[in-house]
Design a protein around this motif. Structure first.
Motif, short mmCIF file in Angstrom:
data_model
loop_
_atom_site.label_atom_id
_atom_site.label_comp_id
_atom_site.label_asym_id
_atom_site.label_seq_id
_atom_site.Cartn_x
_atom_site.Cartn_y
_atom_site.Cartn_z
N ALA A 1 -13.74 7.14 -11.00
CA ALA A 1 -13.97 8.32 -10.16
C ALA A 1 -12.85 8.49 -9.15
O ALA A 1 -12.28 7.52 -8.65
CB ALA A 1 -15.30 8.21 -9.44
N ILE A 2 -12.55 9.76 -8.85
CA ILE A 2 -11.72 10.13 -7.71
C ILE A 2 -12.62 10.94 -6.78
O ILE A 2 -13.26 11.89 -7.23
CB ILE A 2 -10.50 10.96 -8.14
CG1 ILE A 2 -9.55 10.11 -9.00
CG2 ILE A 2 -9.78 11.53 -6.92
CD1 ILE A 2 -8.49 10.92 -9.71
N VAL A 3 -12.67 10.54 -5.52
CA VAL A 3 -13.53 11.24 -4.55
C VAL A 3 -12.66 11.61 -3.36
O VAL A 3 -12.12 10.74 -2.68
CB VAL A 3 -14.71 10.35 -4.12
CG1 VAL A 3 -15.52 11.07 -3.04
CG2 VAL A 3 -15.58 9.99 -5.30
N GLU A 4 -12.52 12.92 -3.11
CA GLU A 4 -11.64 13.38 -2.06
C GLU A 4 -12.37 14.29 -1.09
O GLU A 4 -13.24 15.08 -1.50
CB GLU A 4 -10.45 14.15 -2.67
CG GLU A 4 -9.38 14.50 -1.67
CD GLU A 4 -9.30 15.98 -1.34
OE1 GLU A 4 -8.36 16.36 -0.63
OE2 GLU A 4 -10.18 16.77 -1.77
N LEU B 1 -11.43 5.77 -6.59
CA LEU B 1 -10.34 5.99 -5.64
C LEU B 1 -10.81 6.97 -4.58
O LEU B 1 -11.01 8.15 -4.88
CB LEU B 1 -9.12 6.56 -6.37
CG LEU B 1 -7.94 6.95 -5.47
CD1 LEU B 1 -7.21 5.70 -4.98
CD2 LEU B 1 -6.97 7.86 -6.22
#
Lengths: 340, 340
Positions: free
Chosen positions: A305-308, A288
């Protein structure tokens, strides 16, 4: 040629799983498998020869189950493309002295395989009829790429023409000039020639290497071949076919090609060839992106994965190894991996 | 109290492994284990009661093997701190009507356990002698933290004093004013009282909840207790002990404490309490930071990571889940996880 270790794609590629055995683009096929299938319309399976490191022999046979074990030649150590090609050439000559030979890296991308087969077919016809010709496939450049070598020809042209010069990887300004001029092609590293032409070229331009392999002439194609290679290969000069042969030859040609080619040599080139989301991210796996743009996110199946908050970055998770970095700094990956 | 799910520490904490069972700081002990050991000089092991979700019962017993199964009370669903404390209170009353009770979250950090034992000991003495007192441990603030509630007392003071007001989490300007004024403490969520005081408080301030638990009075401490809870617990009001009891009471006290406390409620607070490398990174696990500063890197054992080009970011890899984000945005983690 399938002996590379491809550390530039760490953590996807590693010593025990180099790039040619990966499906980095998610096409469902590894690079070596796709390369094999790309040549299959032109070459029967029993005529393929794969040169790789001894450590990867089983991997090659898993990816190409059509091959017999004796079609996989094993280098005992890495020695660049000239020794690799000499090894294969002497092996082929022992079986088929009149062969026309196509030499290809096993880890490139081609998107138009019909056009590919047409171009390679034309080129092989040419080198069979012109038995001194050394031919490179030249790719019509679509952008001023600084990561490739270039082939200069006399004037803007199609079809088969003599090579005027090989140019090393240029800076951006030079690359722009090359593309604008029209008489420069990317050097694909795919070569076509007759066994006669390449053998003469080794004798003329790399005589020490030819002499070394000549000592084993009686062993090639016999059960003694591997033993000879294991003893002698390390004494070969570590030199590329481009420097050792092509730049010195006076009988070199290129065929202008446009079949959707990339060496996918870097994460950046992967980014160029992958599909993008509206924010310009190339995402593979369950990830995401949040407020993240122009980035490559490559997550191993089974992981999430969360990538911000990233822009123009790389996030790659594979084989218990994570890499987060700026895409612009990817040339340093090998260095970081050594430090780690 | 060990029933929380701690989604703010995703991917370290998850539904199946909430924060109280983790060793986020790398001390070698989970939060619940450290909490248990912190109280052990004051309370014999057989007097501990853990209230948790039914799903975590086995985890509690693994982390606290000194406890017998009937010392772990199981909530069938989450219902905030007031019902949790009511459940434990009724259970304790069935065994020991005269008990002095310490209530504590199971997922906080205390760095000076000697001072902790001294303060809790003083407080327990006080509530045993003052059998209507409801006592909160107030932490002397070391910074204008906006993530905690505050306790206001009449004037700058030490020792045990009446509470004037409870203040909700303030904005930064208000927090600065609180710290400068000297008569404000952080609300630790640790409570001390006699069974008499808390029972009267439930009757006075949460009479519906008291009536609900009174219906099971005969069941508490018997094999029927769990069945009663499973049937009735969901009917409890979802309310905290702070709102439901403390803010309404006229017999509340605080004891000013300074024993190195943090609720480690966020990655940012973890960053504050962890050791830093020269670039200001708090690193746990095998990770190489390159041109990376003021960041938290938390990598699961058995994994490795290279992190380049980040500042004030969080990189956490655990349990096949990866989070890369700006530390300032960590309040959004829960929201992202839901989206993912």
């Amino acid at each position: 040629m399938a002996g590379g270790i491809g550390s530039r794609f760490w953590p996807l590629s590693k010593d025990n799983m180099p790039k040619q055995f990966l499906d980095i683009l998610g096409t469902g096929k590894s690079f070596i498998r796709a390369t094999f299938e790309r040549f299959l319309p032109l070459v029967p399976a029993e005529h393929f020869i794969v040169v790789t490191n001894a450590a990867y022999k089983q991997l090659v046979l898993e990816h190409l189950p059509e091959l017999k074990e004796d079609q996989v030649l094993c280098e005992p150590m890495r020695r660049n493309t000239a020794p690799c090609i000499a090894y294969a050439t002497y092996h082929i000559l022992s079986k088929s002295p009149e062969a026309a030979i196509a030499v290809t890296p096993a880890d490139h991308l081609v998107t138009n395989t019909v056009e590919f087969a047409r171009i390679i077919g034309c080129g092989l016809d040419y080198v069979e009829q012109n038995r001194n010709a050394l031919m490179t496939i030249g790719i019509r450049p679509s952008r001023p790429e600084t990561g490739y070598g270039y082939i200069e020809v006399e004037q803007e042209s199609t079809g088969i023409v003599p090579v005027k010069n090989f140019k090393e990887k240029p800076d951006l300004e030079t690359a722009k000039r090359f593309v604008a001029a029209g008489n420069f092609f990317w050097n694909s590293g795919i070569f076509l020639w007759s066994s006669n032409a390449i053998m003469n070229a080794f004798r003329n331009y790399l005589p020490d290497m030819a002499a070394l392999f000549d000592k084993g002439r009686a062993d090639f194609g016999t059960p003694n071949e591997q033993q000879f290679i294991n003893r002698q290969f390390e004494h070969c000069e570590n030199i590329s076919i481009d420097y050792g042969v092509m730049e010195r030859s006076d009988s070199r040609y290129t065929i202008a090609a446009d079949f959707g080619w990339s060496d996918i040599g870097t994460w950046g080139s992967l980014y160029t060839h992958a599909a993008h989301d509206p924010a310009g991210n190339a995402i593979s796996g369950r990830a995401l992106p949040v407020d993240t743009s122009n980035s490559v996110i490559n997550i191993e199946p089974g992981y999430q994965a969360i990538v911000e908050g990233l822009d123009h970055c790389l996030v790659a998770l594979r084989d218990k190894s994570l890499l987060v970095c700026r895409l612009d700094d990817e040339q340093q990956i090998k260095h970081w991996v050594e430090k780690l």
